[in-house]
Design an enzyme around this catalytic site. Structure first.
Site: not given
Length: 196
Positions: A121, A38, A61, A34
């Site tokens: 998640k 960011r 994200t 993953e």
């Protein structure tokens, strides 16, 4: 979620090391990677990591439908978000990509189930009450499966993985910033050996 007990959560600051990081993780037995959106080079990192044989690379994200589109264009094979909005949820489901939205409470899970989702998640896992909180949430939503992320470490990963509804955990410890490929491979090998 069933391809390994740990999903490395990667913040790629230097795209020049993206491919070797992915190679080291895959060599250590962690194939699902993953890459969090960011950093400015996250999408480029996804493209480079996709070149590694055996790697299954996705974007994390992801917070809106624009980022979803960019991540898919970069070759993301799955999408992870820190939360769940109706707009992002509908866009992700419509795209057909495997989608793991973040949840923190019953309402989040019910919103996801309304979209036909059963995999979530749990984030941020430790700040939201840790294992006791997820056990309490998982009881009424027994048909759902979870990937706790946020505060999960080598010290507590096995405890999370012992839960029936937990298929895997997410964490950044397998590829710490500045670590050599050899170190990353060793950490990945330890993580991939955790009981799922």
């Amino acid at each position: 979620m069933r391809m390994g007990p740990v999903v490395p959560v990667l913040v790629v600051e230097d795209v020049g090391h993206a491919r070797e990081t992915a190679e080291a993780l895959v060599e250590g037995g962690l194939k699902v990677l993953e890459v969090t959106l960011r950093t400015p080079d996250a999408l480029k990192a996804i493209q480079r990591m996709n070149l590694v044989p055996g790697a299954v690379v996705g974007a994390g994200t992801v917070t809106n439908d624009k980022q979803l589109g960019e991540a898919l264009s970069a070759g993301s094979e799955f999408i992870v978000s820190p939360g769940l909005t109706d707009k992002l949820g509908h866009a992700a489901v419509k795209s057909g990509v495997p989608f793991l939205p973040g949840i923190a409470n019953s309402g989040d899970i019910m919103r996801g189930m309304d979209l036909g989702l059963k995999h979530f998640k749990f984030f941020p896992a430790m700040a939201n009450g840790g294992i006791p909180a997820l056990k309490a949430l998982a009881a009424p939503f027994f048909q759902c499966k979870f990937c706790p992320t946020g505060g999960v470490s080598p010290d507590n990963a096995s405890d999370w993985l012992a839960m029936e509804q937990v298929l895997c955990v997410g964490g950044s410890w397998a590829a710490p910033a500045g670590a050599s490929p050899e170190t990353i491979t060793g950490l990945a090998r330890e993580a991939s050996g955790l009981a799922a």
